[in-house]
Design an enzyme around this catalytic site. Structure first.
Site, short mmCIF file in Angstrom:
data_model
loop_
_atom_site.label_atom_id
_atom_site.label_comp_id
_atom_site.label_asym_id
_atom_site.label_seq_id
_atom_site.Cartn_x
_atom_site.Cartn_y
_atom_site.Cartn_z
CG ASP A 1 -1.86 1.17 1.26
OD1 ASP A 1 -1.54 2.22 0.69
OD2 ASP A 1 -2.94 1.03 1.85
CE1 TYR B 1 -6.03 9.92 -12.11
CE2 TYR B 1 -6.21 11.30 -14.06
CZ TYR B 1 -5.85 10.10 -13.47
OH TYR B 1 -5.32 9.08 -14.23
CE LYS C 1 -2.29 9.89 -12.85
NZ LYS C 1 -1.52 8.74 -12.35
CB THR D 1 -9.08 0.41 -16.08
OG1 THR D 1 -9.19 1.81 -15.84
CG2 THR D 1 -7.95 0.13 -17.05
N1 LIG Z 1 -7.57 4.20 -17.28
C1 LIG Z 1 -7.21 5.31 -17.93
O1 LIG Z 1 -7.88 5.76 -18.89
C2 LIG Z 1 -5.95 6.03 -17.53
C3 LIG Z 1 -5.54 7.11 -18.33
C4 LIG Z 1 -4.37 7.80 -17.98
C5 LIG Z 1 -3.65 7.39 -16.87
N2 LIG Z 1 -4.08 6.33 -16.11
C6 LIG Z 1 -3.25 5.93 -14.97
O2 LIG Z 1 -2.90 4.57 -15.12
C7 LIG Z 1 -2.68 3.99 -13.82
C8 LIG Z 1 -3.51 2.72 -13.68
O3 LIG Z 1 -4.87 3.08 -13.83
P1 LIG Z 1 -6.03 2.02 -14.11
O4 LIG Z 1 -6.92 2.65 -15.12
O5 LIG Z 1 -5.46 0.67 -14.36
O6 LIG Z 1 -6.79 2.10 -12.71
P2 LIG Z 1 -7.45 0.97 -11.78
O7 LIG Z 1 -7.98 -0.14 -12.60
O8 LIG Z 1 -8.35 1.73 -10.88
O9 LIG Z 1 -6.19 0.42 -10.96
C9 LIG Z 1 -5.54 1.23 -10.02
C10 LIG Z 1 -4.60 0.37 -9.23
O10 LIG Z 1 -3.98 1.19 -8.22
C11 LIG Z 1 -4.13 0.52 -6.98
N3 LIG Z 1 -4.08 1.43 -5.85
C12 LIG Z 1 -4.85 2.49 -5.56
N4 LIG Z 1 -4.47 3.04 -4.40
C13 LIG Z 1 -3.42 2.33 -3.95
C14 LIG Z 1 -2.59 2.38 -2.81
N5 LIG Z 1 -2.76 3.29 -1.84
N6 LIG Z 1 -1.58 1.49 -2.69
C15 LIG Z 1 -1.38 0.55 -3.64
N7 LIG Z 1 -2.15 0.41 -4.73
C16 LIG Z 1 -3.16 1.30 -4.87
C17 LIG Z 1 -5.47 -0.20 -7.09
O11 LIG Z 1 -5.56 -1.19 -6.07
P3 LIG Z 1 -7.00 -1.79 -5.60
O12 LIG Z 1 -7.40 -2.83 -6.60
O13 LIG Z 1 -6.69 -2.33 -4.26
O14 LIG Z 1 -7.96 -0.64 -5.57
C18 LIG Z 1 -5.30 -0.78 -8.49
O15 LIG Z 1 -4.48 -1.90 -8.47
C19 LIG Z 1 -3.04 5.07 -12.81
O16 LIG Z 1 -1.88 5.75 -12.42
C20 LIG Z 1 -3.93 6.00 -13.62
O17 LIG Z 1 -3.97 7.30 -13.09
C21 LIG Z 1 -5.21 5.65 -16.41
#
Ligand SMILES: NC(=O)c1ccc[n+]([C@@H]2O[C@H](COP(=O)([O-])OP(=O)(O)OC[C@H]3O[C@@H](n4cnc5c(N)ncnc54)[C@H](OP(=O)(O)O)[C@@H]3O)[C@@H](O)[C@H]2O)c1
Length: 235
Positions: A53, A158, A162, A193
């Site tokens: 975490d 957010y 970033k 996601t």
């Molecule tokens: N999806 C998009 O369109 C998009 C676009 C640009 C950038 N991003 C970036 O890409 C990355 C991954 O995003 P995603 O879309 O895959 O999101 P996601 O499916 O919500 O996954 C987020 C991950 O971060 C973990 N997390 C959150 N808080 C945490 C903490 N305190 N300690 C450890 N792990 C933690 C979550 O764990 P839990 O399962 O336990 O909640 C999950 O494994 C992020 O940095 C996001 O900002 C995403």
């Protein structure tokens, strides 16, 4: 890897495992982390779940001690874990301070915590790499460019987090410029996601590709850069 149990983090871990890397799959929930690591092993990869975490000093430094004892070094750190507590439309004037605080604490302070804890191990690697998973929403240039889709996405906490993460990337890259460690930020693109309630236009597999590329970039690869799958993007 942080936040590697699902979404873009899991796909990144999967692709690194497919390339033959030993993946340390960080996740905050043991069952989800174990299940993800098991899935990668069943597919023939080498993966170990690591309780992580990123808001916990205790867990992050315990993870660093475990890696030091087991491997003595860390070749690449992918800071993927993040939260997004707002959904469009979300005018900045109405964003609660608690949402700002919680988002910055995880996405910025948590990431800095992990970098500081892992840096001694990355310095011991022949070619340490840090990839901070950012977003186009963190780009000040795109947010101020007329016609850009990012100008119409004012998610205060957010986007500020970033933008700060982009600065974190540059600050560490500059400190490490005379070392073998390279530090870059990646925008994975708008992806299907949980974070986007599956409203994205890309798969996690597509999103992970640029992250994997920067995590495995060679000695002539960039540092202090901000990239998407097409190349450099403006800060
Ligand atoms: N999806 C998009 O369109 C998009 C676009 C640009 C950038 N991003 C970036 O890409 C990355 C991954 O995003 P995603 O879309 O895959 O999101 P996601 O499916 O919500 O996954 C987020 C991950 O971060 C973990 N997390 C959150 N808080 C945490 C903490 N305190 N300690 C450890 N792990 C933690 C979550 O764990 P839990 O399962 O336990 O909640 C999950 O494994 C992020 O940095 C996001 O900002 C995403």
């Amino acid at each position: 890897m942080t936040g590697a149990n699902k979404g873009i983090g899991y796909s990144t871990a999967e692709q690194l495992a497919q390339l033959g890397h030993q993946v340390l799959l960080g996740a905050r929930h043991p069952e989800r982390g174990e299940a993800a690591a098991r899935a990668l092993r069943e597919a023939g990869g080498s993966a170990t779940y690591l309780p992580l975490d990123i808001t916990s000093d205790e867990q992050v430094y315990a993870a660093a001690r475990w890696i030091a004892a087991r491997f003595g070094r860390l070749d690449a750190l992918v800071n993927n874990a993040a939260i997004k507590l707002e959904f469009h439309p979300a005018p900045p004037s109405r964003c609660e301070l608690d949402v700002v605080r919680r988002t910055l604490d995880t996405n910025v302070v948590g990431t800095i915590r992990v970098i500081q804890a892992m840096l001694p191990l990355l310095r011991r690697a022949p070619a340490g790499r840090i990839v901070n998973v950012s977003s186009g929403l963190g780009s000040l240039t795109l947010a101020t460019t007329p016609g850009s889709k990012y100008r119409d996405r004012p998610l205060l906490s957010y986007n500020v987090a970033k933008a700060a993460l982009n600065s974190v990337t540059v600050q560490f890259a500059n400190e490490l410029r005379d070392t073998a460690v390279k530090v870059n930020a990646v925008d994975p693109g708008f992806t299907n996601t949980d974070m986007t309630k599956n409203s994205g236009s890309r798969t996690p597999t597509q999103a992970a590709a640029a992250i994997v590329r920067l995590a495995t970039t060679g000695p002539d690869g960039p540092t202090a850069g901000y990239f998407d799958e097409g190349g450099s993007i403006p800060w």
